[in-house]
Design a protein around this motif. Sequence first.
Motif, PDB file in Angstrom:
ATOM      1  N   GLU A 137      37.331  30.465  36.808  1.00  0.00           N
ATOM      2  CA  GLU A 137      36.967  29.330  36.349  1.00  0.00           C
ATOM      3  C   GLU A 137      36.774  28.810  35.110  1.00  0.00           C
ATOM      4  OE1 GLU A 137      33.506  28.853  39.006  1.00  0.00           O
ATOM      5  OE2 GLU A 137      34.707  28.419  40.644  1.00  0.00           O
ATOM      6  N   ASP A 138      36.182  29.881  34.395  1.00  0.00           N
ATOM      7  CA  ASP A 138      35.727  29.592  32.848  1.00  0.00           C
ATOM      8  C   ASP A 138      37.117  29.511  32.141  1.00  0.00           C
ATOM      9  OD1 ASP A 138      33.805  29.748  30.863  1.00  0.00           O
ATOM     10  OD2 ASP A 138      35.066  31.497  30.040  1.00  0.00           O
ATOM     11  N   ILE A 139      38.193  30.207  32.295  1.00  0.00           N
ATOM     12  CA  ILE A 139      39.354  30.227  31.638  1.00  0.00           C
ATOM     13  C   ILE A 139      40.083  29.069  31.776  1.00  0.00           C
ATOM     14  CG2 ILE A 139      41.929  31.145  31.689  1.00  0.00           C
ATOM     15  CD1 ILE A 139      40.656  33.850  32.259  1.00  0.00           C
ATOM     16  N   VAL A 140      39.992  28.432  33.298  1.00  0.00           N
ATOM     17  CA  VAL A 140      40.598  27.181  33.551  1.00  0.00           C
ATOM     18  C   VAL A 140      39.633  26.032  32.730  1.00  0.00           C
ATOM     19  CG1 VAL A 140      40.999  25.599  35.545  1.00  0.00           C
ATOM     20  CG2 VAL A 140      41.733  27.841  35.656  1.00  0.00           C
ATOM     21  N   ALA A 141      38.494  26.020  32.766  1.00  0.00           N
ATOM     22  CA  ALA A 141      37.608  25.013  32.211  1.00  0.00           C
ATOM     23  C   ALA A 141      37.841  24.985  30.906  1.00  0.00           C
ATOM     24  CB  ALA A 141      36.167  25.092  32.602  1.00  0.00           C
ATOM     25  N   ARG A 142      38.066  26.038  30.130  1.00  0.00           N
ATOM     26  CA  ARG A 142      38.029  26.082  28.731  1.00  0.00           C
ATOM     27  C   ARG A 142      39.336  25.972  27.932  1.00  0.00           C
ATOM     28  NH1 ARG A 142      32.770  27.604  26.597  1.00  0.00           N
ATOM     29  NH2 ARG A 142      31.245  28.325  28.300  1.00  0.00           N
ATOM     30  N   CYS A 143      40.244  26.673  28.523  1.00  0.00           N
ATOM     31  CA  CYS A 143      41.536  26.886  27.921  1.00  0.00           C
ATOM     32  C   CYS A 143      42.347  25.372  27.740  1.00  0.00           C
ATOM     33  CB  CYS A 143      42.451  27.447  28.883  1.00  0.00           C
ATOM     34  SG  CYS A 143      44.117  28.093  28.199  1.00  0.00           S
ATOM     35  N   ARG A 144      42.887  25.096  26.711  1.00  0.00           N
ATOM     36  CA  ARG A 144      43.413  23.854  26.167  1.00  0.00           C
ATOM     37  C   ARG A 144      44.769  23.720  27.063  1.00  0.00           C
ATOM     38  NH1 ARG A 144      46.946  24.496  21.964  1.00  0.00           N
ATOM     39  NH2 ARG A 144      46.914  26.318  20.817  1.00  0.00           N
ATOM     40  N   HIS A 145      45.319  25.043  27.177  1.00  0.00           N
ATOM     41  CA  HIS A 145      46.941  25.036  27.793  1.00  0.00           C
ATOM     42  C   HIS A 145      46.660  24.516  29.189  1.00  0.00           C
ATOM     43  CE1 HIS A 145      48.414  26.670  24.163  1.00  0.00           C
ATOM     44  NE2 HIS A 145      47.458  27.596  24.052  1.00  0.00           N
ATOM     45  N   ARG A 146      47.998  24.044  29.691  1.00  0.00           N
ATOM     46  CA  ARG A 146      48.186  23.506  30.967  1.00  0.00           C
ATOM     47  C   ARG A 146      48.808  24.723  31.944  1.00  0.00           C
ATOM     48  NH1 ARG A 146      48.686  18.140  31.030  1.00  0.00           N
ATOM     49  NH2 ARG A 146      49.296  18.189  33.197  1.00  0.00           N
ATOM     50  N   THR A 147      49.543  25.695  31.497  1.00  0.00           N
ATOM     51  CA  THR A 147      50.142  26.579  32.018  1.00  0.00           C
ATOM     52  C   THR A 147      49.405  28.086  31.635  1.00  0.00           C
ATOM     53  OG1 THR A 147      51.976  25.279  32.308  1.00  0.00           O
ATOM     54  CG2 THR A 147      52.302  27.767  33.095  1.00  0.00           C
ATOM     55  N   ILE A 148      48.968  28.747  32.513  1.00  0.00           N
ATOM     56  CA  ILE A 148      48.094  30.033  32.011  1.00  0.00           C
ATOM     57  C   ILE A 148      48.661  31.167  32.813  1.00  0.00           C
ATOM     58  CG2 ILE A 148      45.815  30.790  31.771  1.00  0.00           C
ATOM     59  CD1 ILE A 148      44.978  27.737  31.975  1.00  0.00           C
ATOM     60  N   GLY A 149      48.685  32.275  32.202  1.00  0.00           N
ATOM     61  CA  GLY A 149      48.837  33.524  32.901  1.00  0.00           C
ATOM     62  C   GLY A 149      47.759  34.491  32.942  1.00  0.00           C
ATOM     63  N   VAL A 150      47.377  34.958  34.168  1.00  0.00           N
ATOM     64  CA  VAL A 150      46.315  36.026  34.292  1.00  0.00           C
ATOM     65  C   VAL A 150      46.609  37.474  34.690  1.00  0.00           C
ATOM     66  CG1 VAL A 150      44.292  36.427  35.341  1.00  0.00           C
ATOM     67  CG2 VAL A 150      44.531  34.305  34.328  1.00  0.00           C
ATOM     68  N   SER A 151      46.665  38.371  33.769  1.00  0.00           N
ATOM     69  CA  SER A 151      47.102  39.920  34.340  1.00  0.00           C
ATOM     70  C   SER A 151      45.829  40.575  34.790  1.00  0.00           C
ATOM     71  CB  SER A 151      47.766  40.458  33.072  1.00  0.00           C
ATOM     72  OG  SER A 151      48.348  41.813  33.460  1.00  0.00           O
ATOM     73  N   SER A 152      46.001  40.918  36.122  1.00  0.00           N
ATOM     74  CA  SER A 152      44.876  41.566  36.622  1.00  0.00           C
ATOM     75  C   SER A 152      45.168  42.699  37.767  1.00  0.00           C
ATOM     76  CB  SER A 152      43.879  40.558  37.038  1.00  0.00           C
ATOM     77  OG  SER A 152      42.403  41.281  37.451  1.00  0.00           O
ATOM     78  N   HIS A 153      44.416  43.044  38.604  1.00  0.00           N
ATOM     79  CA  HIS A 153      44.457  44.059  39.675  1.00  0.00           C
ATOM     80  C   HIS A 153      44.639  43.516  40.783  1.00  0.00           C
ATOM     81  CE1 HIS A 153      43.445  46.777  36.204  1.00  0.00           C
ATOM     82  NE2 HIS A 153      42.708  45.611  35.777  1.00  0.00           N
ATOM     83  N   GLY A 154      44.949  44.357  41.765  1.00  0.00           N
ATOM     84  CA  GLY A 154      45.248  44.046  43.483  1.00  0.00           C
ATOM     85  C   GLY A 154      43.771  43.735  44.105  1.00  0.00           C
ATOM     86  N   ASN A 155      42.640  44.622  43.964  1.00  0.00           N
ATOM     87  CA  ASN A 155      41.500  44.309  44.590  1.00  0.00           C
ATOM     88  C   ASN A 155      40.884  43.005  44.076  1.00  0.00           C
ATOM     89  OD1 ASN A 155      38.889  46.828  45.314  1.00  0.00           O
ATOM     90  ND2 ASN A 155      39.360  44.898  46.116  1.00  0.00           N
ATOM     91  N   VAL A 156      40.550  42.892  42.895  1.00  0.00           N
ATOM     92  CA  VAL A 156      40.168  41.627  42.646  1.00  0.00           C
ATOM     93  C   VAL A 156      40.938  40.271  42.747  1.00  0.00           C
ATOM     94  CG1 VAL A 156      38.468  42.677  41.025  1.00  0.00           C
ATOM     95  CG2 VAL A 156      40.882  41.963  40.055  1.00  0.00           C
ATOM     96  N   ILE A 157      42.367  40.633  42.660  1.00  0.00           N
ATOM     97  CA  ILE A 157      43.069  39.277  42.810  1.00  0.00           C
ATOM     98  C   ILE A 157      43.132  39.072  44.452  1.00  0.00           C
ATOM     99  CG2 ILE A 157      45.645  38.469  43.137  1.00  0.00           C
ATOM    100  CD1 ILE A 157      46.033  39.731  40.436  1.00  0.00           C
ATOM    101  N   GLY A 158      43.013  40.095  45.191  1.00  0.00           N
ATOM    102  CA  GLY A 158      42.847  39.898  46.738  1.00  0.00           C
ATOM    103  C   GLY A 158      41.497  39.315  47.120  1.00  0.00           C
ATOM    104  N   LEU A 159      40.398  39.923  46.321  1.00  0.00           N
ATOM    105  CA  LEU A 159      39.174  39.056  46.759  1.00  0.00           C
ATOM    106  C   LEU A 159      38.906  37.575  46.196  1.00  0.00           C
ATOM    107  CD1 LEU A 159      37.094  42.382  45.564  1.00  0.00           C
ATOM    108  CD2 LEU A 159      37.203  41.484  47.938  1.00  0.00           C
TER     109      LEU A 159
END
Length: 215
Positions: A137-159
């Motif tokens: 949420e913070d990334i989306v709210a603060r980032c000036r770019h419209r197309t964003i990549g987020v590299s993370s992990h299976g457990n937290v992405i699943g959650l």
Amino acid sequence: ASFELNLNNSGKTLEKTVYLIRHAQSHPSARLDHSEWPLSPVGLGQAEGLCGLLEPLGIEVLFSSPFKRCLQTVQPLATKAGVELIVNEGLRERLANKAFVDDFYETWCRSWDDFNFALPGCESSLAAQRRFVAAVEDIVARCRHRTIGVSSHGNVIGLFLNYLDRSFGRKQAEALRNPDVVRIIATDALVRDREFHLSGIESITTDSWDTPIQE
């Protein structure tokens, strides 16, 4: 969602697109801290292949878990596309066990059955979910770019996907591959794009249970 997005000149919320990228195949080792597990040789090849699949999406900035396997997964894209790669601590994986254990699957299942469950010194599913959601949420709210990549992990992405849709549970999380990509559309809320499929990804993915482990 609790975040606020910038408005355009007409007063309408600007739509943003977030690509959640699960890391490529890693090589866990009891000799290393879990944050330092690298990609396996297969995973390194997957990262190169994933770069070619992600490049047409027009990702303008990359955020990543500080863990080595996530950074290695998107570094080829960052280098080739010339986009900034920013480490975000909130995107780290949930610490479910402090050491290698034979009954990890039992812990995994219990963590999905009871979101408040956590082994001593570890993080519950609920705490990890709240942390990851807040980070996105913070990334989306603060980032000036419209197309964003987020590299993370299976457990937290699943959650995170469970937060968006309670029908997404343990079985669905187990079906996430290495690597995998999910598209989220953000306007005044975060919504998973269920129709999205990254063309060609089947040619490089492996099942998470095929991850090589070094005791």
